[in-house]
Write a protein that holds these residues in place. Structure first.
Motif, short mmCIF file in Angstrom:
data_model
loop_
_atom_site.label_atom_id
_atom_site.label_comp_id
_atom_site.label_asym_id
_atom_site.label_seq_id
_atom_site.Cartn_x
_atom_site.Cartn_y
_atom_site.Cartn_z
N ILE A 129 156.05 -30.51 -32.88
CA ILE A 129 155.81 -29.86 -34.08
C ILE A 129 156.70 -28.62 -34.29
N LEU A 130 157.32 -28.60 -35.49
CA LEU A 130 158.16 -27.21 -35.80
C LEU A 130 157.80 -26.55 -36.93
N GLU A 162 152.04 -17.13 -31.50
CA GLU A 162 150.65 -17.24 -31.22
C GLU A 162 150.23 -19.02 -31.45
N HIS A 163 150.56 -19.23 -32.67
CA HIS A 163 149.82 -20.34 -33.13
C HIS A 163 150.64 -21.49 -32.11
N ALA A 164 151.79 -21.32 -31.89
CA ALA A 164 152.53 -22.38 -31.28
C ALA A 164 151.96 -22.42 -29.74
N ASP A 165 151.70 -21.40 -29.07
CA ASP A 165 151.01 -21.40 -27.80
C ASP A 165 149.70 -22.02 -27.95
N ARG A 166 148.76 -21.81 -28.72
CA ARG A 166 147.57 -22.65 -28.95
C ARG A 166 147.78 -24.05 -29.07
N LEU A 167 148.67 -24.32 -29.91
CA LEU A 167 149.02 -25.91 -30.11
C LEU A 167 149.29 -26.50 -28.95
N ARG A 168 150.24 -25.84 -28.04
CA ARG A 168 150.75 -26.43 -26.88
C ARG A 168 149.54 -26.33 -26.00
N ARG A 169 148.65 -25.46 -25.86
CA ARG A 169 147.38 -25.64 -24.83
C ARG A 169 146.48 -26.84 -25.42
N ARG A 170 146.49 -27.00 -26.60
CA ARG A 170 145.75 -28.22 -26.86
C ARG A 170 146.29 -29.58 -26.59
N GLY A 171 147.57 -29.58 -26.25
CA GLY A 171 148.18 -30.95 -26.15
C GLY A 171 148.36 -31.58 -27.51
N ASP A 231 155.91 -31.22 -27.64
CA ASP A 231 156.49 -29.91 -27.45
C ASP A 231 156.08 -29.26 -28.86
N VAL A 232 156.05 -27.93 -28.94
CA VAL A 232 156.16 -27.08 -30.25
C VAL A 232 157.12 -25.99 -30.47
N GLU A 233 157.75 -26.01 -31.46
CA GLU A 233 159.05 -24.93 -31.48
C GLU A 233 158.68 -24.17 -32.84
N VAL A 234 159.36 -23.07 -32.61
CA VAL A 234 159.12 -22.22 -34.00
C VAL A 234 160.53 -21.94 -34.26
N ILE A 247 143.82 -20.55 -38.70
CA ILE A 247 145.09 -20.70 -39.33
C ILE A 247 145.77 -22.14 -38.20
N THR A 248 145.51 -21.88 -36.76
CA THR A 248 145.94 -23.02 -36.15
C THR A 248 145.21 -24.12 -36.28
N ASP A 249 144.02 -24.07 -36.40
CA ASP A 249 143.45 -25.31 -36.93
C ASP A 249 144.01 -26.13 -37.94
N ALA A 250 144.24 -25.23 -39.08
CA ALA A 250 144.85 -25.88 -40.32
C ALA A 250 146.15 -26.69 -40.04
N VAL A 251 147.02 -25.91 -39.02
CA VAL A 251 148.33 -26.73 -38.70
C VAL A 251 147.93 -28.07 -37.89
N HIS A 252 146.87 -27.99 -37.30
CA HIS A 252 146.78 -29.03 -36.35
C HIS A 252 145.94 -30.07 -37.32
#
Length: 261
Positions: free
Chosen positions: A6-7, A22-31, A35-38, A217-222
């Motif tokens: 995810i970029l 913060e959103h990237a860290d959450r997405l990483r923890r969710r697997g 990889d997640v980049e900003v 917002i993290t949920d929205a990205v997911h």
């Protein structure tokens, strides 16, 4: 086995890196992906992001514009920059159109003034004199909030089009109002322009934080990534999504010094 990434892409505003981080860290923890980049830029996505994008190693990259609605940058410059990503790019819709954002707007308002029959909710968007995307996004959330919230009324307003931010105070009929800026992070607009045009120093209007690091917002990205996975077979055909067509058609050109090597 193919790899996915995810970029998260956004303009580098006052706290954009912290919010995206913060959103990237959450997405990483969710697997969600491997990889997640900003990626943030100041003004020229192609020039500023090209080298970073060339190093993205995943086979499939879900590029998410972290903003409320499409702008000239997200329909032209960012897709052109994404042409440097070696893998298959799945360009996502801006996160502002997610139903989850409606919940964040309501939560931001409720933090300051609980919804009631004497409280007006004001939605503040950036707006555009040429493109409809910001108005469409704000109108979408306003309509949902009129149906599901207990606010007296929900009033949209914009910095760059009518109804204008400076007029909304006089349009509100509630005895009190709370204004929520439909922006992801803090910007010059959210910190200076909007408070000035709302005339906050006169009182009567509470002013909420931008959408920021809210978990929904993290949920929205997911959810957008999951949608893009489901749409992949469809987009391979001729009826591709708007965002997919952008990545297929936008390319840096030699005349601006940024043409593909």
């Amino acid at each position: 086995m193919t790899s996915e990434s995810i970029l998260l892409v956004a303009r580098d505003t006052r706290n954009a890196r912290e919010v995206l981080g913060e959103h990237a860290d959450r997405l990483r923890r969710r697997g969600v992906v491997d990889d997640v980049e900003v990626a943030t830029y100041e003004s020229e996505p192609v020039r500023e992001l090209r080298e970073q994008f060339e190093r993205v190693a995943a086979d499939t990259v879900y590029a998410v514009p972290m903003c409320a609605a499409h702008t000239h940058e997200t329909t032209d410059d960012v897709p052109a920059a994404l042409s440097y990503v070696p893998g298959n790019v799945r360009y996502c819709e801006p996160l502002g159109g997610s139903p989850a954002v409606t919940e964040v707007i309501e939560a931001r308002g409720e933090e300051l003034l609980p919804a009631s029959e004497d409280v007006s909710l004001i939605l503040v968007g950036f707006g555009s004199s040429a493109k409809p995307y910001h108005r469409q996004t704000v109108d979408y959330h306003a309509a949902r909030l009129r149906e599901q919230s207990a606010y007296r009324e929900v009033l949209p307003c914009y910095l760059l089009q009518n109804p204008a931010v400076e007029c909304v105070r006089y349009n509100a009929t509630g005895s009190r109002s709370v204004a929520v800026p439909l922006f992801l992070s803090r910007t010059e607009a959210t910190e200076r322009r909007i408070p000035a045009e709302l005339e906050l120093d006169r009182g009567g209007i509470e002013y909420a934080d931008p959408l920021g690091e809210h978990p929904r917002i993290t949920d929205a990205v997911h959810a957008e990534v999951a949608k893009q996975r489901a749409l992949a077979p469809v987009d391979a055909a001729t009826d591709a999504s708007f965002e997919t067509r952008l990545t297929r058609s936008r390319r840096p050109v030699a005349t601006d010094g940024e043409g593909r090597r």
